[in-house]
Design a protein around this motif. Structure first.
Motif, PDB file in Angstrom:
ATOM      1  N   UNK A   1      -3.735  14.897  10.545  1.00  0.00           N
ATOM      2  CA  UNK A   1      -2.848  15.695   9.612  1.00  0.00           C
ATOM      3  C   UNK A   1      -2.759  15.286   8.238  1.00  0.00           C
ATOM      4  N   UNK A   2      -2.585  16.234   7.332  1.00  0.00           N
ATOM      5  CA  UNK A   2      -2.510  15.678   5.807  1.00  0.00           C
ATOM      6  C   UNK A   2      -1.386  14.837   5.533  1.00  0.00           C
ATOM      7  N   UNK A   3      -0.107  14.897   6.181  1.00  0.00           N
ATOM      8  CA  UNK A   3       0.847  13.903   6.078  1.00  0.00           C
ATOM      9  C   UNK A   3       0.530  12.539   6.461  1.00  0.00           C
ATOM     10  N   UNK A   4      -0.184  12.416   7.454  1.00  0.00           N
ATOM     11  CA  UNK A   4      -0.723  11.166   8.106  1.00  0.00           C
ATOM     12  C   UNK A   4      -1.667  10.509   7.134  1.00  0.00           C
ATOM     13  N   UNK A   5      -2.680  11.342   6.611  1.00  0.00           N
ATOM     14  CA  UNK A   5      -3.438  10.821   5.486  1.00  0.00           C
ATOM     15  C   UNK A   5      -2.723  10.279   4.513  1.00  0.00           C
ATOM     16  N   UNK A   6      -2.044  10.826   4.026  1.00  0.00           N
ATOM     17  CA  UNK A   6      -0.940  10.587   2.869  1.00  0.00           C
ATOM     18  C   UNK A   6      -0.083   9.263   2.976  1.00  0.00           C
ATOM     19  N   UNK A   7       0.306   9.009   4.206  1.00  0.00           N
ATOM     20  CA  UNK A   7       1.040   7.896   4.551  1.00  0.00           C
ATOM     21  C   UNK A   7       0.165   6.664   4.946  1.00  0.00           C
ATOM     22  N   UNK A   8      -0.940   6.835   5.496  1.00  0.00           N
ATOM     23  CA  UNK A   8      -1.995   5.762   5.614  1.00  0.00           C
ATOM     24  C   UNK A   8      -2.302   5.347   4.131  1.00  0.00           C
ATOM     25  N   UNK A   9      -2.662   6.271   3.265  1.00  0.00           N
ATOM     26  CA  UNK A   9      -3.130   6.030   2.081  1.00  0.00           C
ATOM     27  C   UNK A   9      -1.964   4.984   1.267  1.00  0.00           C
ATOM     28  N   UNK A  10      -0.788   5.283   1.266  1.00  0.00           N
ATOM     29  CA  UNK A  10       0.461   4.570   0.787  1.00  0.00           C
ATOM     30  C   UNK A  10       0.406   3.186   1.301  1.00  0.00           C
ATOM     31  N   UNK A  11       0.298   3.340   2.647  1.00  0.00           N
ATOM     32  CA  UNK A  11       0.594   2.021   3.440  1.00  0.00           C
ATOM     33  C   UNK A  11      -0.620   1.060   3.101  1.00  0.00           C
ATOM     34  N   UNK A  12      -1.880   1.621   2.966  1.00  0.00           N
ATOM     35  CA  UNK A  12      -3.047   0.584   2.529  1.00  0.00           C
ATOM     36  C   UNK A  12      -2.774   0.232   1.413  1.00  0.00           C
ATOM     37  N   UNK A  13      -2.238   0.824   0.197  1.00  0.00           N
ATOM     38  CA  UNK A  13      -2.467   0.340  -0.912  1.00  0.00           C
ATOM     39  C   UNK A  13      -1.176  -0.553  -1.096  1.00  0.00           C
ATOM     40  N   UNK A  14      -0.007  -0.355  -0.493  1.00  0.00           N
ATOM     41  CA  UNK A  14       1.037  -1.286  -0.449  1.00  0.00           C
ATOM     42  C   UNK A  14       0.651  -2.708   0.147  1.00  0.00           C
ATOM     43  N   UNK A  15      -0.095  -2.477   1.160  1.00  0.00           N
ATOM     44  CA  UNK A  15      -0.519  -3.816   1.956  1.00  0.00           C
ATOM     45  C   UNK A  15      -1.570  -4.590   1.141  1.00  0.00           C
ATOM     46  N   UNK A  16      -2.379  -3.833   0.489  1.00  0.00           N
ATOM     47  CA  UNK A  16      -3.537  -4.427  -0.461  1.00  0.00           C
ATOM     48  C   UNK A  16      -2.645  -5.219  -1.647  1.00  0.00           C
ATOM     49  N   UNK A  17      -1.634  -4.468  -2.172  1.00  0.00           N
ATOM     50  CA  UNK A  17      -0.869  -4.962  -3.293  1.00  0.00           C
ATOM     51  C   UNK A  17      -0.407  -6.522  -2.911  1.00  0.00           C
ATOM     52  N   UNK A  18       0.406  -6.394  -1.719  1.00  0.00           N
ATOM     53  CA  UNK A  18       1.020  -7.623  -1.113  1.00  0.00           C
ATOM     54  C   UNK A  18      -0.080  -8.781  -0.994  1.00  0.00           C
ATOM     55  N   UNK A  19      -1.055  -8.301  -0.335  1.00  0.00           N
ATOM     56  CA  UNK A  19      -2.053  -9.485   0.044  1.00  0.00           C
ATOM     57  C   UNK A  19      -2.637 -10.052  -1.052  1.00  0.00           C
ATOM     58  N   UNK A  20      -2.882  -9.029  -1.949  1.00  0.00           N
ATOM     59  CA  UNK A  20      -3.686  -9.706  -3.369  1.00  0.00           C
ATOM     60  C   UNK A  20      -2.530 -10.524  -4.201  1.00  0.00           C
ATOM     61  N   UNK A  21      -1.342 -10.019  -3.971  1.00  0.00           N
ATOM     62  CA  UNK A  21      -0.468 -10.915  -4.943  1.00  0.00           C
ATOM     63  C   UNK A  21      -0.183 -12.274  -4.421  1.00  0.00           C
ATOM     64  N   UNK A  22      -0.160 -12.252  -3.026  1.00  0.00           N
ATOM     65  CA  UNK A  22      -0.120 -13.539  -2.227  1.00  0.00           C
ATOM     66  C   UNK A  22      -1.252 -14.411  -2.563  1.00  0.00           C
ATOM     67  N   UNK A  23      -2.396 -13.622  -2.678  1.00  0.00           N
ATOM     68  CA  UNK A  23      -3.792 -14.577  -3.006  1.00  0.00           C
ATOM     69  C   UNK A  23      -3.914 -15.259  -4.138  1.00  0.00           C
ATOM     70  N   UNK A  24      -3.241 -14.568  -5.377  1.00  0.00           N
ATOM     71  CA  UNK A  24      -3.346 -15.283  -6.487  1.00  0.00           C
ATOM     72  C   UNK A  24      -2.049 -16.134  -7.010  1.00  0.00           C
ATOM     73  N   UNK A  25      -2.107 -17.228  -7.396  1.00  0.00           N
ATOM     74  CA  UNK A  25      -1.030 -18.062  -7.772  1.00  0.00           C
ATOM     75  C   UNK A  25      -0.195 -17.611  -8.712  1.00  0.00           C
TER      76      UNK A  25
END
Lengths: 176, 198
Positions: free
Chosen positions: B169-193
């Motif tokens: 469903x469209x709503x799920x697509x939107x949620x997954x997209x936001x969640x994926x980008x938030x997780x990526x931001x957190x992981x990348x932020x943790x990666x760089x000192x």
């Protein structure tokens, strides 16, 4: 104080999909939200970069070759099939032709006084077909031998062709 | 020479001009390659899968109804072929990421801003290095997230189109997209000192 933007709203802004004017105004004047936005911007820029993996440059040609083979159908799929078919026909003819002696057949048929054909049940019963056929094939070289040899050889060729097709996992194109 | 549109090419191929398929193939090659590269972990299987996808597209071209963009239909064929392959290989399809960021979001909304003493680590990261790290982090995400990120950011598809391709469903697509980008931001932020600014 206006509430700061949610994380999802910051992402919507970067997707150019945040339409709420109050939120847009807040974002412009709020250093905290700007800071959070800054943390996302490099990520959004990097997300447009493609994965490093690339197929071989020959991919389009390989696909087109398969499509051409697909369209030709199993009997003409490649050279091997053509050789099989032509070779099979030559073999079938060379095996069956020596048996084909129509002049002799006509002469022998006259001697045997074969009944005239009228294709009725009575005629078929009178004909007593199978014992008569066996007797005839023992005495003279009939064209039926020739036909049977030809059909047998052709069947073998078709069987070999289908076996090769099956072994290669060929799928015929779907009819449209 | 004027470029022929998808509809003209499809009609021509269906009428027997199979050579025109090369033009469609060239046009949609990147879309298929991107999806396969992101969905299929084993690199040695990707090329065969790309070939299979294009053959499927060719064989079922007559089934395309022009109800969506042709690119959406191509992506759906590619997506389904990859899912079939992954099911055969018994690769887990439905892993998920932890959702729980709503409470954190509420806290952030009321926070009083204090000027940062540190520059954003992602903003300081060298672009090439960031892209490389990002590719690795994307590969570590569950399948649906990788697919949605690819279709949205690389193929510029909207939520509805992505929903049509993935069957979500469209709503799920939107949620997954936001969640994926938030997780990526957190992981990348943790990666760089983090470095303090003077």
């Amino acid at each position: 104080m206006t509430d700061h933007l949610r994380d999802a709203e910051l992402q919507l802004y970067l997707d150019h999909q945040l339409a709420d004017r109050a939120k847009l105004d807040h974002l412009r004047g709020c250093p905290f939200c700007q800071e959070r936005l800054d943390a996302y911007e490099p990520l959004f820029a990097a997300l447009t970069s493609a994965p490093a993996w690339q197929p071989s440059p020959a991919l389009p040609e390989k696909v087109m070759r398969k499509i051409r083979r697909d369209t030709l159908g199993p009997l003409h799929e490649n050279l091997l099939h053509s050789i099989l078919i032509i070779g099979g026909l030559i073999m079938a003819l060379s095996l069956s032709l020596p048996y084909l002696r129509p002049a002799e057949y006509v002469e022998e048929a006259r001697k045997m006084r074969l009944p005239e054909i009228n294709l009725s049940w009575e005629w078929l019963r009178e004909l007593n077909f199978l014992p008569r056929l066996a007797e005839m094939s023992n005495r003279i070289a009939l064209p039926v031998n020739s036909i049977l040899m030809f059909a047998g050889a052709l069947l073998l060729v078709l069987l070999a062709d289908q076996l090769i097709t099956f072994a290669r996992g060929h799928q015929p194109p779907r009819s449209r | 020479m004027e470029e022929r549109d998808d509809k003209t090419l499809i009609e021509s191929i269906l009428a027997g001009e199979q050579g025109d398929f090369a033009l469609l193939l060239e046009r949609y090659q990147k879309l298929v390659i991107h999806l396969v590269a992101r969905m299929v972990p084993r690199a040695s299987d990707r090329e065969d899968l790309c070939q299979e996808i294009f053959l499927r597209i060719y064989r079922s071209l007559g089934e395309f109804q022009y109800k969506s963009r042709f690119s959406t239909w191509v992506a759906a064929v590619a997506h389904n072929t990859c899912i079939n392959y992954l099911q055969k290989k018994r690769v887990p399809l439905y892993q998920d990421l932890a959702a729980g960021s709503e409470e954190e979001d509420e806290e952030v909304r009321r926070v009083e801003w204090v000027p940062a003493t540190e520059a954003s680590p992602l903003a300081r990261a060298e672009a090439g290095d960031l892209r490389e790290t990002l590719q690795r982090e994307i590969e570590a995400l569950p399948l649906h997230y990788r697919t949605i990120l690819t279709l949205f950011h690389l193929e510029e598809m909207n939520y509805a189109e992505i929903g049509e391709i993935t069957g979500l469903p469209e709503g799920t697509v939107k949620n997954y997209l936001f969640r994926a980008r938030r997780v990526l931001r957190d992981r990348l932020t943790a990666h760089y000192p983090v470095e303090a600014t003077s």
